[in-house]
Design an enzyme around this catalytic site. Structure first.
Site, mmCIF file in Angstrom:
data_model
loop_
_atom_site.group_PDB
_atom_site.id
_atom_site.type_symbol
_atom_site.label_atom_id
_atom_site.label_comp_id
_atom_site.label_asym_id
_atom_site.label_seq_id
_atom_site.Cartn_x
_atom_site.Cartn_y
_atom_site.Cartn_z
ATOM 1 N N SER A 171 22.682 78.379 47.062
ATOM 2 C CA SER A 171 23.058 77.285 46.163
ATOM 3 C C SER A 171 22.959 75.911 46.813
ATOM 4 O O SER A 171 23.093 74.899 46.130
ATOM 5 C CB SER A 171 24.446 77.509 45.583
ATOM 6 O OG SER A 171 25.450 77.208 46.502
ATOM 7 N N SER A 172 22.671 75.848 48.107
ATOM 8 C CA SER A 172 22.413 74.535 48.712
ATOM 9 C C SER A 172 21.104 73.964 48.179
ATOM 10 O O SER A 172 20.863 72.765 48.299
ATOM 11 C CB SER A 172 22.334 74.654 50.233
ATOM 12 O OG SER A 172 23.547 75.153 50.704
ATOM 13 N N THR B 10 25.544 84.270 48.115
ATOM 14 C CA THR B 10 25.950 85.339 49.034
ATOM 15 C C THR B 10 26.150 86.685 48.345
ATOM 16 O O THR B 10 25.862 87.731 48.915
ATOM 17 C CB THR B 10 27.261 84.938 49.753
ATOM 18 O OG1 THR B 10 26.982 83.789 50.547
ATOM 19 C CG2 THR B 10 27.776 86.039 50.647
ATOM 20 N N GLN C 196 40.181 60.262 47.519
ATOM 21 C CA GLN C 196 39.844 61.221 48.583
ATOM 22 C C GLN C 196 40.908 62.313 48.691
ATOM 23 O O GLN C 196 40.690 63.312 49.377
ATOM 24 C CB GLN C 196 39.781 60.501 49.943
ATOM 25 C CG GLN C 196 38.660 59.515 50.046
ATOM 26 C CD GLN C 196 38.624 58.823 51.407
ATOM 27 O OE1 GLN C 196 39.317 59.217 52.350
ATOM 28 N NE2 GLN C 196 37.822 57.782 51.504
ATOM 29 N N CYS C 197 42.063 62.078 48.050
ATOM 30 C CA CYS C 197 43.149 63.068 48.152
ATOM 31 C C CYS C 197 42.724 64.373 47.480
ATOM 32 O O CYS C 197 41.954 64.368 46.528
ATOM 33 C CB CYS C 197 44.404 62.552 47.470
ATOM 34 S SG CYS C 197 45.173 61.214 48.366
ATOM 35 N N ASP D 75 28.658 77.516 47.457
ATOM 36 C CA ASP D 75 28.635 76.179 48.059
ATOM 37 C C ASP D 75 28.583 75.051 47.028
ATOM 38 O O ASP D 75 29.239 74.033 47.178
ATOM 39 C CB ASP D 75 27.442 76.059 49.031
ATOM 40 C CG ASP D 75 27.670 76.887 50.293
ATOM 41 O OD1 ASP D 75 28.820 77.321 50.526
ATOM 42 O OD2 ASP D 75 26.693 77.101 51.050
HETATM 43 N N1 ASP Z 1 25.320 79.606 51.082
HETATM 44 C C1 ASP Z 1 25.786 80.447 50.006
HETATM 45 C C2 ASP Z 1 25.420 79.795 48.690
HETATM 46 O O1 ASP Z 1 26.104 78.896 48.255
HETATM 47 C C3 ASP Z 1 27.257 80.639 50.117
HETATM 48 C C4 ASP Z 1 27.875 81.544 49.076
HETATM 49 O O2 ASP Z 1 27.285 81.991 48.137
HETATM 50 O O3 ASP Z 1 29.068 81.847 49.234
HETATM 51 O O4 ASP Z 1 24.446 80.152 48.096
#
Ligand code: ASP
Length: 342
Positions: free
Chosen positions: A60-61, A15, A279-280, A92
């Site tokens: 980053s996904s 982002t 999971q905590c 992410d």
């Molecule tokens: N979808 C974006 C990423 O991880 C979100 C971010 O950068 O905050 O690339």
């Protein structure tokens, strides 16, 4: 005259460097020139700064182990030339990438500071400017001629966190990351206050080594009340699976049903490795405290103690990729390699 501090900025995407696509209206990454134009303040540091930009820059996904190999390879190749490294990365999966790099760059003695933003750098209220400026300042910080933070970290909002202890916690707030089981390595207010007692300093001088082989034959199985035998079976018996991260309840507890323990037992019997993480949001695994975890212990499940799932996944992939024998992998999983668990 003293040589100016040199910093390499590696821009992967995220982002921080995104703009709205005029056609689709969605956020898409732009090049670094646009970012640096937005932060002319960087020049006032007087550091030597170079930038390497991923081509293409990515959300980053889309990060994968190939991204980590490229990222860590860039740091490794430029290690002698620069005093510190700043990685601009989407939020992410930043915690995964920072964890992965901490395991890949063994013997690291220089700062590798990840940062990014919740709002693009061209937006008036962006958090990206402050994040970038302070990340550069931290990457350049030296005391008695040595780097103050010779670790892989995430700097975000006003905190410097150990990368392999960090999780993305908020998709909305500027304070997007937390490190639930370790206090910040530094906090930025009027001054940047370093927590020297927590920062890991090398005890012996080592050469930097790069481990860049990953085995992605891993799975994360998050338990929930009512989980079906068929679902557990399908995951555990998926072809080629070698490592399972089991996300359990509380201090590492799981159902006591015979079928469940038999599934795990037979996977471990076939040479599979099971790592128990909680999971905590905070705290860790203590197997054997309740009867509901004693069965896991007997089946040969390894305690991940207070490791994050992000660090567990990347640690498992890199250990499986190392070619080490199963018992050595298990013993490495049960102890901290670079500060990832208490
Ligand atoms: N979808 C974006 C990423 O991880 C979100 C971010 O950068 O905050 O690339």
């Amino acid at each position: 005259m003293e040589k100016p501090v040199s910093i390499l900025i590696i821009y992967t995407g995220g982002t921080i460097g995104m703009v709205n696509d005029p056609v689709t209206g969605t956020l898409v990454p732009i090049d670094f020139v646009h970012i640096s134009d937005q932060v002319p303040e960087l020049r006032r540091f007087g550091f030597t700064m170079k930038t390497v930009t991923f081509d293409p820059v990515i959300d980053s996904s889309d990060v994968s182990p190939d991204t980590w190999v490229r990222l860590a390879g860039t740091i490794y190749e430029n290690y002698e030339k620069y005093d510190g490294f700043v990685v601009l990365h989407g939020t992410d999966t930043m915690a995964y990438s920072a964890s992965a790099l901490s395991f890949m760059l063994q013997g690291l003695e220089k700062p590798v500071i990840f940062t990014g933003a919740q709002l693009p750098i061209g937006v008036l209220r962006t958090d990206g400017k402050e994040n970038l400026i302070t990340a550069v300042e931290i990457a350049a910080a030296r005391e008695n001629g040595l780097p103050v933070v010779p670790e892989v970290c995430i700097y975000f909002e006003n905190k410097l966190l150990r990368g392999n202890r960090t999780v993305k916690y908020s998709s909305e707030h500027f304070n997007a990351f937390v490190s639930p089981n370790l206090p910040p390595l530094a906090e930025a207010g009027l001054q940047i206050r370093y927590n020297h007692n927590i920062i890991r300093y090398p005890t012996v001088r080592r050469r930097l080594t790069l481990s860049d082989s990953f085995d992605t034959d891993v799975a994360v199985l998050r338990l929930f009340p009512g989980i079906r035998k068929e679902t557990v079976h399908a995951i555990i018996s998926s072809p080629g699976l070698r490592g399972l991260i089991l996300e359990t309840y509380g201090t590492g507890n799981a159902p006591t049903a015979g079928w469940f323990l038999e599934e795990l037992g037979s996977f471990i019997g076939r040479g599979g490795i099971v790592l128990n993480v909680t999971q905590c949001q905070a705290g860790g695994v203590e197997m054997g405290l309740y009867e509901t975890s004693a069965g896991l212990l007997r089946a040969g499940v390894i305690s991940g103690r207070d490791i994050t799932t992000e660090a567990a996944v990347t640690k498992m992939m890199i250990l499986l990729g190392s070619g080490m024998a199963g018992d050595r992998i298990s013993s490495s999983l049960s102890r901290p390699l670079c500060g990832e668990m208490s």
